[in-house]
Design an enzyme around this catalytic site. Structure first.
Site, PDB file in Angstrom:
ATOM      1  N   LYS A  47      41.375 -57.044  96.189  1.00 13.64           N
ATOM      2  CA  LYS A  47      41.797 -58.418  96.497  1.00 13.64           C
ATOM      3  C   LYS A  47      41.020 -59.445  95.684  1.00 13.64           C
ATOM      4  CE  LYS A  47      38.838 -59.011 100.555  1.00 13.64           C
ATOM      5  NZ  LYS A  47      38.800 -59.264 101.996  1.00 13.64           N
ATOM      6  N   THR A  55      28.783 -54.068  95.614  1.00 11.29           N
ATOM      7  CA  THR A  55      28.169 -53.224  94.578  1.00 11.29           C
ATOM      8  C   THR A  55      27.502 -54.090  93.511  1.00 11.29           C
ATOM      9  OG1 THR A  55      29.840 -51.521  94.971  1.00 11.29           O
ATOM     10  CG2 THR A  55      28.659 -51.445  92.855  1.00 11.29           C
ATOM     11  N   TYR A  57      26.077 -56.830  93.636  1.00  8.19           N
ATOM     12  CA  TYR A  57      24.848 -57.527  94.048  1.00  8.19           C
ATOM     13  C   TYR A  57      23.682 -56.601  94.383  1.00  8.19           C
ATOM     14  CZ  TYR A  57      27.743 -61.689  94.311  1.00  8.19           C
ATOM     15  OH  TYR A  57      28.570 -62.731  93.992  1.00  8.19           O
ATOM     16  N   GLY A  60      17.850 -53.219  94.800  1.00  7.71           N
ATOM     17  CA  GLY A  60      16.751 -52.245  94.823  1.00  7.71           C
ATOM     18  C   GLY A  60      17.042 -50.998  94.008  1.00  7.71           C
ATOM     19  N   GLY A  61      18.184 -50.342  94.252  1.00  5.61           N
ATOM     20  CA  GLY A  61      18.507 -49.181  93.460  1.00  5.61           C
ATOM     21  C   GLY A  61      19.270 -48.102  94.197  1.00  5.61           C
ATOM     22  N   GLU A 126      11.054 -48.098  98.852  1.00  9.17           N
ATOM     23  CA  GLU A 126      11.581 -49.103  99.783  1.00  9.17           C
ATOM     24  C   GLU A 126      11.308 -48.638 101.204  1.00  9.17           C
ATOM     25  OE1 GLU A 126      15.236 -51.442  98.155  1.00  9.17           O
ATOM     26  OE2 GLU A 126      15.659 -49.339  97.863  1.00  9.17           O
ATOM     27  N   HIS A 236      19.122 -57.386 106.856  1.00 10.46           N
ATOM     28  CA  HIS A 236      18.053 -57.213 105.859  1.00 10.46           C
ATOM     29  C   HIS A 236      16.918 -58.152 106.236  1.00 10.46           C
ATOM     30  CE1 HIS A 236      15.850 -56.861 102.145  1.00 10.46           C
ATOM     31  NE2 HIS A 236      16.671 -55.904 101.750  1.00 10.46           N
ATOM     32  N   ARG A 284      14.087 -50.847 108.030  1.00 13.88           N
ATOM     33  CA  ARG A 284      14.551 -52.239 108.109  1.00 13.88           C
ATOM     34  C   ARG A 284      14.681 -52.797 109.512  1.00 13.88           C
ATOM     35  NH1 ARG A 284      18.843 -52.263 103.340  1.00 13.88           N
ATOM     36  NH2 ARG A 284      17.141 -52.053 101.858  1.00 13.88           N
ATOM     37  N   HIS A 343      23.555 -57.655 106.572  1.00 11.70           N
ATOM     38  CA  HIS A 343      23.488 -57.013 105.259  1.00 11.70           C
ATOM     39  C   HIS A 343      24.409 -55.807 105.130  1.00 11.70           C
ATOM     40  CE1 HIS A 343      21.697 -55.762 101.512  1.00 11.70           C
ATOM     41  NE2 HIS A 343      21.232 -54.626 102.013  1.00 11.70           N
ATOM     42  N   ARG A 378      20.704 -47.525 108.442  1.00  8.75           N
ATOM     43  CA  ARG A 378      20.734 -46.933 107.104  1.00  8.75           C
ATOM     44  C   ARG A 378      19.367 -47.023 106.414  1.00  8.75           C
ATOM     45  NH1 ARG A 378      21.862 -49.329 101.681  1.00  8.75           N
ATOM     46  NH2 ARG A 378      21.561 -51.243 102.852  1.00  8.75           N
ATOM     47  N   SER A 383      23.096 -46.308 100.188  1.00  6.39           N
ATOM     48  CA  SER A 383      24.494 -46.713 100.216  1.00  6.39           C
ATOM     49  C   SER A 383      25.202 -46.477  98.885  1.00  6.39           C
ATOM     50  CB  SER A 383      24.565 -48.191 100.603  1.00  6.39           C
ATOM     51  OG  SER A 383      25.874 -48.626 100.545  1.00  6.39           O
ATOM     52  N   LEU A 384      24.574 -46.899  97.787  1.00  6.48           N
ATOM     53  CA  LEU A 384      25.174 -46.603  96.482  1.00  6.48           C
ATOM     54  C   LEU A 384      25.294 -45.096  96.317  1.00  6.48           C
ATOM     55  CD1 LEU A 384      23.335 -49.221  94.211  1.00  6.48           C
ATOM     56  CD2 LEU A 384      25.691 -49.316  95.037  1.00  6.48           C
TER      57      LEU A 384
HETATM   58  P1  FAD Z   1      32.191 -52.951  97.709  1.00  2.67           P
HETATM   59  O1  FAD Z   1      31.341 -52.746  96.526  1.00  2.67           O
HETATM   60  O2  FAD Z   1      31.854 -54.091  98.592  1.00  2.67           O
HETATM   61  O3  FAD Z   1      33.697 -53.122  97.224  1.00  2.67           O
HETATM   62  C1  FAD Z   1      34.702 -53.454  98.150  1.00  2.67           C
HETATM   63  C2  FAD Z   1      35.991 -53.660  97.382  1.00  2.67           C
HETATM   64  O4  FAD Z   1      37.083 -53.698  98.282  1.00  2.67           O
HETATM   65  C3  FAD Z   1      36.054 -54.955  96.606  1.00  2.67           C
HETATM   66  O5  FAD Z   1      36.662 -54.708  95.351  1.00  2.67           O
HETATM   67  C4  FAD Z   1      36.979 -55.841  97.454  1.00  2.67           C
HETATM   68  O6  FAD Z   1      37.650 -56.825  96.711  1.00  2.67           O
HETATM   69  C5  FAD Z   1      37.927 -54.780  97.967  1.00  2.67           C
HETATM   70  N1  FAD Z   1      38.672 -55.105  99.189  1.00  2.67           N
HETATM   71  C6  FAD Z   1      38.218 -55.382 100.430  1.00  2.67           C
HETATM   72  N2  FAD Z   1      39.251 -55.562 101.275  1.00  2.67           N
HETATM   73  C7  FAD Z   1      40.377 -55.394 100.564  1.00  2.67           C
HETATM   74  C8  FAD Z   1      41.760 -55.452 100.856  1.00  2.67           C
HETATM   75  N3  FAD Z   1      42.228 -55.738 102.080  1.00  2.67           N
HETATM   76  N4  FAD Z   1      42.654 -55.219  99.865  1.00  2.67           N
HETATM   77  C9  FAD Z   1      42.230 -54.959  98.606  1.00  2.67           C
HETATM   78  N5  FAD Z   1      40.939 -54.900  98.255  1.00  2.67           N
HETATM   79  C10 FAD Z   1      40.020 -55.109  99.227  1.00  2.67           C
HETATM   80  N6  FAD Z   1      22.799 -50.425  98.521  1.00  2.67           N
HETATM   81  C11 FAD Z   1      22.013 -49.556  97.873  1.00  2.67           C
HETATM   82  O7  FAD Z   1      22.196 -48.341  97.983  1.00  2.67           O
HETATM   83  N7  FAD Z   1      21.004 -50.008  97.074  1.00  2.67           N
HETATM   84  C12 FAD Z   1      20.748 -51.328  96.911  1.00  2.67           C
HETATM   85  O8  FAD Z   1      19.841 -51.696  96.171  1.00  2.67           O
HETATM   86  C13 FAD Z   1      21.554 -52.258  97.601  1.00  2.67           C
HETATM   87  N8  FAD Z   1      21.322 -53.585  97.494  1.00  2.67           N
HETATM   88  C14 FAD Z   1      22.212 -54.453  98.060  1.00  2.67           C
HETATM   89  C15 FAD Z   1      22.060 -55.815  97.843  1.00  2.67           C
HETATM   90  C16 FAD Z   1      22.994 -56.709  98.322  1.00  2.67           C
HETATM   91  C17 FAD Z   1      22.812 -58.188  98.084  1.00  2.67           C
HETATM   92  C18 FAD Z   1      24.116 -56.229  99.055  1.00  2.67           C
HETATM   93  C19 FAD Z   1      25.166 -57.170  99.577  1.00  2.67           C
HETATM   94  C20 FAD Z   1      24.257 -54.874  99.307  1.00  2.67           C
HETATM   95  C21 FAD Z   1      23.307 -53.984  98.807  1.00  2.67           C
HETATM   96  N9  FAD Z   1      23.433 -52.615  99.019  1.00  2.67           N
HETATM   97  C22 FAD Z   1      22.606 -51.758  98.388  1.00  2.67           C
HETATM   98  C23 FAD Z   1      24.591 -52.087  99.740  1.00  2.67           C
HETATM   99  C24 FAD Z   1      25.639 -51.625  98.717  1.00  2.67           C
HETATM  100  O9  FAD Z   1      25.630 -52.487  97.615  1.00  2.67           O
HETATM  101  C25 FAD Z   1      27.025 -51.597  99.314  1.00  2.67           C
HETATM  102  O10 FAD Z   1      27.013 -50.947 100.557  1.00  2.67           O
HETATM  103  C26 FAD Z   1      27.966 -50.837  98.400  1.00  2.67           C
HETATM  104  O11 FAD Z   1      27.928 -51.377  97.090  1.00  2.67           O
HETATM  105  C27 FAD Z   1      29.373 -50.898  98.950  1.00  2.67           C
HETATM  106  O12 FAD Z   1      30.234 -50.326  98.001  1.00  2.67           O
HETATM  107  P2  FAD Z   1      31.752 -50.155  98.373  1.00  2.67           P
HETATM  108  O13 FAD Z   1      32.417 -49.576  97.178  1.00  2.67           O
HETATM  109  O14 FAD Z   1      31.877 -49.456  99.660  1.00  2.67           O
HETATM  110  O15 FAD Z   1      32.277 -51.655  98.629  1.00  2.67           O
HETATM  111  C1  SIN Z   2      17.191 -54.084  98.666  1.00  5.95           C
HETATM  112  O1  SIN Z   2      17.053 -54.080  97.435  1.00  5.95           O
HETATM  113  O2  SIN Z   2      16.300 -54.457  99.446  1.00  5.95           O
HETATM  114  C2  SIN Z   2      18.490 -53.661  99.240  1.00  5.95           C
HETATM  115  C3  SIN Z   2      18.575 -52.199  99.180  1.00  5.95           C
HETATM  116  C4  SIN Z   2      19.623 -51.683 100.105  1.00  5.95           C
HETATM  117  O3  SIN Z   2      20.265 -52.438 100.824  1.00  5.95           O
HETATM  118  O4  SIN Z   2      19.792 -50.461 100.112  1.00  5.95           O
END
Ligand code: FAD
Ligand code: SIN
Length: 525
Positions: A47, A55, A57, A60-61, A126, A236, A284, A343, A378, A383-384
């Site tokens: 969307k 992802t 944003y 940490g890693g 972390e 967070h 956390r 978070h 978590r 998560s990544l």
């Molecule tokens: P996302 O990356 O959020 O992607 C979701 C996708 O779904 C987007 O493209 C969106 O547009 C789409 N979407 C949503 N609803 C719809 C719909 N109805 N129709 C069509 N498309 C839709 N995790 C770690 O492991 N290490 C870290 O260092 C870390 N740091 C973080 C820092 C921040 C600031 C944040 C916010 C999160 C962090 N996390 C971290 C958590 C991690 O980034 C996320 O949990 C992970 O990236 C989620 O990936 P995803 O593919 O599930 O979803």
């Molecule tokens: C962070 O870098 O503190 C976020 C890491 C995460 O959410 O896994």
């Protein structure tokens, strides 16, 4: 075709696919690639634009075991410990074991991770990790590098297209209704994979991007899938604080504490001294509670992070340095004001470790899914890892639906509750935040029960519907859990209750009502 409930929405385009992936973050693109490589005709819809993901944003890693001086069992132990009794240990071991292979595949795609002075991949630490096992990129821009590498793989993605309803029939999934610039369309497909990310927009202040509106939870419930562990929203501990600041707030990565920064209250005392043996690097939930406690006792709205002793701060954390400088704070010389913010959604759509839900043809991976990896809290940077490992597996699993006939003949949208977003965020922030209690949850239940139902016809209405349905499910589970565990802290039930060491599942009935399941042992179905 037009919705059978009589609303005026017409379907203006149709398409066919073997698999539709909803979401263009780490989980969605990894799944789409795995399925495409196996010959499936895959359509990915997102969307937002290419970087409108959580992802992008991530700072940490990625938590991944180093072969030389770490072990899968140690990573499993730390994950289960953080999960406060609700992890499925088999799921944890299965996912953690594939971490190195998943990162190698990402590196093959062109992702570049930071190296130390010795030329080996650099690893930080972390909260909750017993060793330095977090690999990172661009200092604190790991997610941007992961997203860049996956975007560069050149998978076809329909941007600006929002999934609005999953259509099911006797043999499971048969299609997906999508809202795009060209109006509503239908994709005839036997397989849909939810990779829609999290629910941060349930709260007034979050680290998540604006599109984190829990769409996948509502789509899954509406399609007959089960969700679990929704009461466990991770706050967070350290988001850059600004008085009155709402919306997406810049994160101050836990890795900053991993490199030696200290949390202080506004009187200069340690926030976590005597709270947990890991101090500022405790899991956390522990650190967020300790901060909330200090803020309550001292009557302040933030605490402070002292990162002045971190070597080469601006080089190691360029993104954070830029955010702080933009807010008028130089982290090399000044204390950083921080506070907890929403978070990560630890629960989600119940799946096995291959992303399968209880609905044939419906898969989920990434933050929207509940595999049993995170339990009640978590572990940082898992998560990544999960998005990469389960995304890949779910894309492969979807091949099992090839040959299943899929044709949508009738599109129906059912009316669901929809509350004004700002009012909902205030309600959830006040009544279902870091610390909750029975009275606040009861008040939220009453407010949510009074919300009227409508058929959403715009993206904003779809998102608000998803937020309202998810809030209702979350509050239902949080009210039922009369104990404190992991990220769910009840001021009126401050201790954990062994009899409640189980997940609470929620499903939607034919009339659109939500129900919490009888308690059962934690684990995947
Ligand atoms: P996302 O990356 O959020 O992607 C979701 C996708 O779904 C987007 O493209 C969106 O547009 C789409 N979407 C949503 N609803 C719809 C719909 N109805 N129709 C069509 N498309 C839709 N995790 C770690 O492991 N290490 C870290 O260092 C870390 N740091 C973080 C820092 C921040 C600031 C944040 C916010 C999160 C962090 N996390 C971290 C958590 C991690 O980034 C996320 O949990 C992970 O990236 C989620 O990936 P995803 O593919 O599930 O979803
Ligand atoms: C962070 O870098 O503190 C976020 C890491 C995460 O959410 O896994």
């Amino acid at each position: 075709m037009s919705p059978a409930d009589g609303s005026a929405v017409d379907v203006s385009w149709e398409a066919n696919a073997d698999l539709v992936v909803i979401g263009g973050g780490v989980a969605g693109l990894t799944a789409a690639r795995a399925a495409s490589l196996r010959g499936l005709k895959v359509l990915t819809v997102s969307k937002g634009g290419p970087t409108d993901t959580s992802t992008q944003y991530a700072q940490g890693g990625i938590a991944v075991v180093a072969p030389e001086n770490d072990s899968v069992e140690s990573h499993v132990h730390d994950t289960v410990e953080a999960g406060a009794g609700l992890c499925n240990e088999d799921a944890v071991r299965s996912i953690v074991s594939d971490g190195q292979a998943a990162v190698a595949a990402l590196t093959d795609l062109g992702a570049v991770f930071d190296l130390g002075r010795d030329g080996a991949v650099s690893r930080t630490r972390e909260g909750g990790h017993s060793t330095r096992r977090i690999i990172h990129a661009g200092g604190d821009a790991t997610g941007a590098e992961v997203q860049r590498a996956l975007n560069a793989a050149g998978l076809p993605v329909l941007f600006g297209a929002s999934a609005s309803r999953i259509v099911t029939g006797a043999s499971g999934v048969s299609g997906l209704v999508v809202l795009s610039d060209n109006g509503f369309g239908v994709v005839h497909t036997p397989a849909v994979l939810l990779a829609t990310g999290g629910c941060g927009q349930l709260y007034s202040c979050s680290t998540n991007p604006p599109g984190a509106t829990a769409d996948g939870i509502e789509l899954a419930l509406d399609a007959g899938a089960t969700v679990a562990d929704l009461e466990f929203v991770q706050f967070h501990p350290t988001v850059l604080f600004a008085a009155g600041g709402v919306g997406r707030r810049p994160l101050i990565s836990e890795a900053v504490r991993g490199e030696g920064a200290k949390l202080l209250d506004t009187e200069g005392n340690s926030v976590t001294a005597g709270v947990h043996p890991l101090g500022d690097l405790a899991p956390r939930d522990v650190v967020s509670r300790a901060i909330a406690d200090r803020m309550r006792v001292l009557g302040t709205d933030h605490v402070l992070l002292d990162a002045r002793g971190v070597d080469d701060f601006a080089t190691r954390f360029p993104t954070i340095t830029a955010s702080c400088l933009e807010a008028g704070i130089d982290p090399r010389e000044q204390l950083i004001p921080v506070a907890p913010a929403a978070h990560y959604q630890c629960g989600g759509v119940v799946t096995d470790v291959h992303g399968r839900t209880r609905v044939a043809g419906l898969y989920a991976a990434g933050e929207v899914a509940r595999t049993g990896l995170h339990g009640a809290n978590r572990l940082a940077s898992n998560s990544l890892l999960e998005g990469l490992v389960v995304g890949e597996r779910a894309g492969i699993a979807a091949a099992e639906r090839q040959g299943v006939a899929a044709e949508v003949t009738d599109v129906t949208h059912r009316p669901l509750p929809r509350m004004d977003r700002t009012a909902l965020q205030l309600l959830m922030t006040r009544n279902a935040s870091v610390v909750r209690d029975g009275a606040g949850l009861a008040e939220a239940t009453v407010t949510l029960a009074a919300v009227g139902s409508t058929v959403p016809t715009t993206l904003r209405e779809q998102e608000d519907t998803a937020l309202t349905v998810t809030a209702t499910a979350l509050v239902l589970a949080a009210a039922a859990r009369t104990e404190s565990r992991g990220c769910h802290t009840r001021a009126d039930c401050p201790t954990s209750d062994e009899a409640q060491r189980h997940s609470i599942e929620v499903h939607m009935d034919e009339a659109g009502e939500l129900h919490a399941s009888e308690p059962r042992l934690a684990g995947v179905h």
